[in-house]
Write a protein that holds these residues in place. Sequence first.
Motif, PDB file in Angstrom:
ATOM      1  N   GLY A 131       0.926  -1.095   0.053  1.00  0.00           N
ATOM      2  CA  GLY A 131      -0.114  -0.094  -0.047  1.00  0.00           C
ATOM      3  C   GLY A 131       0.885   1.194   0.079  1.00  0.00           C
ATOM      4  O   GLY A 131       2.094   1.283   0.124  1.00  0.00           O
ATOM      5  N   PHE A 132       0.103   2.276   0.084  1.00  0.00           N
ATOM      6  CA  PHE A 132       0.804   3.754  -0.126  1.00  0.00           C
ATOM      7  C   PHE A 132       1.802   3.817   1.136  1.00  0.00           C
ATOM      8  O   PHE A 132       3.042   4.214   0.705  1.00  0.00           O
ATOM      9  N   TRP A 133       1.517   3.575   2.289  1.00  0.00           N
ATOM     10  CA  TRP A 133       1.965   3.803   3.625  1.00  0.00           C
ATOM     11  C   TRP A 133       3.565   2.965   3.774  1.00  0.00           C
ATOM     12  O   TRP A 133       4.326   3.524   4.077  1.00  0.00           O
ATOM     13  N   SER A 134       3.233   1.671   3.029  1.00  0.00           N
ATOM     14  CA  SER A 134       4.318   0.920   3.079  1.00  0.00           C
ATOM     15  C   SER A 134       5.370   1.081   2.217  1.00  0.00           C
ATOM     16  O   SER A 134       6.590   1.123   2.428  1.00  0.00           O
ATOM     17  N   ARG A 135       4.914   1.642   0.899  1.00  0.00           N
ATOM     18  CA  ARG A 135       5.969   2.217   0.026  1.00  0.00           C
ATOM     19  C   ARG A 135       6.564   3.537   0.509  1.00  0.00           C
ATOM     20  O   ARG A 135       7.793   3.786   0.366  1.00  0.00           O
ATOM     21  N   PHE A 136       5.774   4.317   1.198  1.00  0.00           N
ATOM     22  CA  PHE A 136       6.165   5.885   1.770  1.00  0.00           C
ATOM     23  C   PHE A 136       7.138   5.360   2.756  1.00  0.00           C
ATOM     24  O   PHE A 136       8.350   5.940   2.566  1.00  0.00           O
ATOM     25  N   GLY A 137       7.058   4.606   3.533  1.00  0.00           N
ATOM     26  CA  GLY A 137       7.819   4.119   4.504  1.00  0.00           C
ATOM     27  C   GLY A 137       9.232   3.602   3.955  1.00  0.00           C
ATOM     28  O   GLY A 137      10.427   3.844   4.507  1.00  0.00           O
ATOM     29  N   ALA A 138       9.194   2.713   2.900  1.00  0.00           N
ATOM     30  CA  ALA A 138      10.340   2.226   2.323  1.00  0.00           C
ATOM     31  C   ALA A 138      11.097   3.245   1.541  1.00  0.00           C
ATOM     32  O   ALA A 138      12.337   3.027   1.643  1.00  0.00           O
ATOM     33  N   ASN A 139      10.367   4.246   0.854  1.00  0.00           N
ATOM     34  CA  ASN A 139      11.370   5.302   0.325  1.00  0.00           C
ATOM     35  C   ASN A 139      11.932   6.152   1.521  1.00  0.00           C
ATOM     36  O   ASN A 139      13.009   6.672   1.302  1.00  0.00           O
ATOM     37  N   ILE A 140      11.242   6.208   2.579  1.00  0.00           N
ATOM     38  CA  ILE A 140      12.029   7.063   3.802  1.00  0.00           C
ATOM     39  C   ILE A 140      13.518   6.239   4.078  1.00  0.00           C
ATOM     40  O   ILE A 140      14.518   6.906   4.219  1.00  0.00           O
ATOM     41  N   ILE A 141      13.269   4.922   4.260  1.00  0.00           N
ATOM     42  CA  ILE A 141      14.494   3.973   4.722  1.00  0.00           C
ATOM     43  C   ILE A 141      15.466   4.125   3.385  1.00  0.00           C
ATOM     44  O   ILE A 141      16.466   4.184   3.992  1.00  0.00           O
ATOM     45  N   ASP A 142      15.122   3.879   2.170  1.00  0.00           N
ATOM     46  CA  ASP A 142      16.003   4.173   1.072  1.00  0.00           C
ATOM     47  C   ASP A 142      16.905   5.615   1.206  1.00  0.00           C
ATOM     48  O   ASP A 142      17.947   5.797   0.994  1.00  0.00           O
ATOM     49  N   GLY A 143      15.940   6.751   1.530  1.00  0.00           N
ATOM     50  CA  GLY A 143      16.717   8.020   1.691  1.00  0.00           C
ATOM     51  C   GLY A 143      17.625   7.962   2.843  1.00  0.00           C
ATOM     52  O   GLY A 143      18.582   8.725   2.638  1.00  0.00           O
ATOM     53  N   ILE A 144      17.338   7.467   3.860  1.00  0.00           N
ATOM     54  CA  ILE A 144      18.321   7.262   5.065  1.00  0.00           C
ATOM     55  C   ILE A 144      19.691   6.638   4.666  1.00  0.00           C
ATOM     56  O   ILE A 144      20.389   7.033   4.774  1.00  0.00           O
ATOM     57  N   ILE A 145      19.419   5.266   3.926  1.00  0.00           N
ATOM     58  CA  ILE A 145      20.256   4.681   3.466  1.00  0.00           C
ATOM     59  C   ILE A 145      21.298   5.420   2.387  1.00  0.00           C
ATOM     60  O   ILE A 145      22.607   5.379   2.783  1.00  0.00           O
ATOM     61  N   ILE A 146      20.714   5.919   1.911  1.00  0.00           N
ATOM     62  CA  ILE A 146      21.632   6.668   0.732  1.00  0.00           C
ATOM     63  C   ILE A 146      22.064   8.248   1.530  1.00  0.00           C
ATOM     64  O   ILE A 146      23.281   8.662   1.233  1.00  0.00           O
ATOM     65  N   GLY A 147      21.243   8.865   2.389  1.00  0.00           N
ATOM     66  CA  GLY A 147      21.405  10.102   3.071  1.00  0.00           C
ATOM     67  C   GLY A 147      22.739  10.135   4.005  1.00  0.00           C
ATOM     68  O   GLY A 147      23.424  11.174   3.844  1.00  0.00           O
ATOM     69  N   ILE A 148      22.843   8.928   4.678  1.00  0.00           N
ATOM     70  CA  ILE A 148      24.191   9.015   5.779  1.00  0.00           C
ATOM     71  C   ILE A 148      25.286   8.810   5.122  1.00  0.00           C
ATOM     72  O   ILE A 148      26.119   9.903   5.561  1.00  0.00           O
ATOM     73  N   PRO A 149      25.541   7.974   3.870  1.00  0.00           N
ATOM     74  CA  PRO A 149      26.804   8.052   3.453  1.00  0.00           C
ATOM     75  C   PRO A 149      27.026   9.494   2.506  1.00  0.00           C
ATOM     76  O   PRO A 149      28.396  10.044   2.804  1.00  0.00           O
ATOM     77  N   THR A 150      26.165   9.993   2.040  1.00  0.00           N
ATOM     78  CA  THR A 150      26.106  11.258   1.291  1.00  0.00           C
ATOM     79  C   THR A 150      26.683  12.368   2.352  1.00  0.00           C
ATOM     80  O   THR A 150      27.367  13.176   1.916  1.00  0.00           O
ATOM     81  N   GLY A 151      25.877  12.414   3.384  1.00  0.00           N
ATOM     82  CA  GLY A 151      26.118  13.425   4.275  1.00  0.00           C
ATOM     83  C   GLY A 151      27.526  13.359   4.794  1.00  0.00           C
ATOM     84  O   GLY A 151      28.015  14.346   5.064  1.00  0.00           O
ATOM     85  N   ILE A 152      28.134  12.366   5.332  1.00  0.00           N
ATOM     86  CA  ILE A 152      29.318  12.156   5.669  1.00  0.00           C
ATOM     87  C   ILE A 152      30.337  12.580   4.583  1.00  0.00           C
ATOM     88  O   ILE A 152      31.347  13.267   5.127  1.00  0.00           O
ATOM     89  N   ILE A 153      30.220  12.344   3.316  1.00  0.00           N
ATOM     90  CA  ILE A 153      30.970  12.564   2.314  1.00  0.00           C
ATOM     91  C   ILE A 153      30.949  14.066   2.205  1.00  0.00           C
ATOM     92  O   ILE A 153      32.100  14.869   1.851  1.00  0.00           O
ATOM     93  N   SER A 154      29.765  14.776   2.303  1.00  0.00           N
ATOM     94  CA  SER A 154      29.615  16.182   2.183  1.00  0.00           C
ATOM     95  C   SER A 154      30.291  16.964   3.251  1.00  0.00           C
ATOM     96  O   SER A 154      30.962  17.931   2.933  1.00  0.00           O
ATOM     97  N   VAL A 155      30.431  16.652   4.389  1.00  0.00           N
ATOM     98  CA  VAL A 155      31.012  17.163   5.537  1.00  0.00           C
ATOM     99  C   VAL A 155      32.595  16.882   5.131  1.00  0.00           C
ATOM    100  O   VAL A 155      33.180  17.974   5.332  1.00  0.00           O
ATOM    101  N   ILE A 156      33.183  15.817   4.791  1.00  0.00           N
ATOM    102  CA  ILE A 156      34.471  15.656   4.607  1.00  0.00           C
ATOM    103  C   ILE A 156      34.872  16.673   3.639  1.00  0.00           C
ATOM    104  O   ILE A 156      35.843  17.287   3.630  1.00  0.00           O
TER     105      ILE A 156
END
Length: 112
Positions: free
Chosen positions: A18-43
């Motif tokens: 359903g919508f909320w399951s996919r929405f939550g999964a997109n949030i998880i993907d965003g976190i998985i991609i965002g953490i390494p991207t944020g670390i590299i951006s800071v460096i």
Amino acid sequence: MEVGVVERPAVERGEYAGFWSRFGANIIDGIIIGIPTGIISVIVSIFWSGAMMELQESTIDPNYEASLSDIFVFMAGAIIILFLSLLISFLYYTLLHSSKWQGDCRKNTPKY
């Protein structure tokens, strides 16, 4: 030569998420991609902080003019951060979709 109809076995389709399951999964993907991207951006930002400090002097001293090289170094840092962000996202989706999972991590969650 005989032309015949090839019968394919019926494909069993699972229940779609359903919508909320996919929405939550997109949030998880965003976190998985965002953490390494944020670390590299800071460096990268730390390495380019000298150029940013040069540009900040222009706000303190009205007679200071930022040189073209200062602006170029600042823009190069921003372009490197953008390129690395795109590379991380591209590799995340490409490698996971070509793996044995045939999708990203969220496709292994229930009802997906």
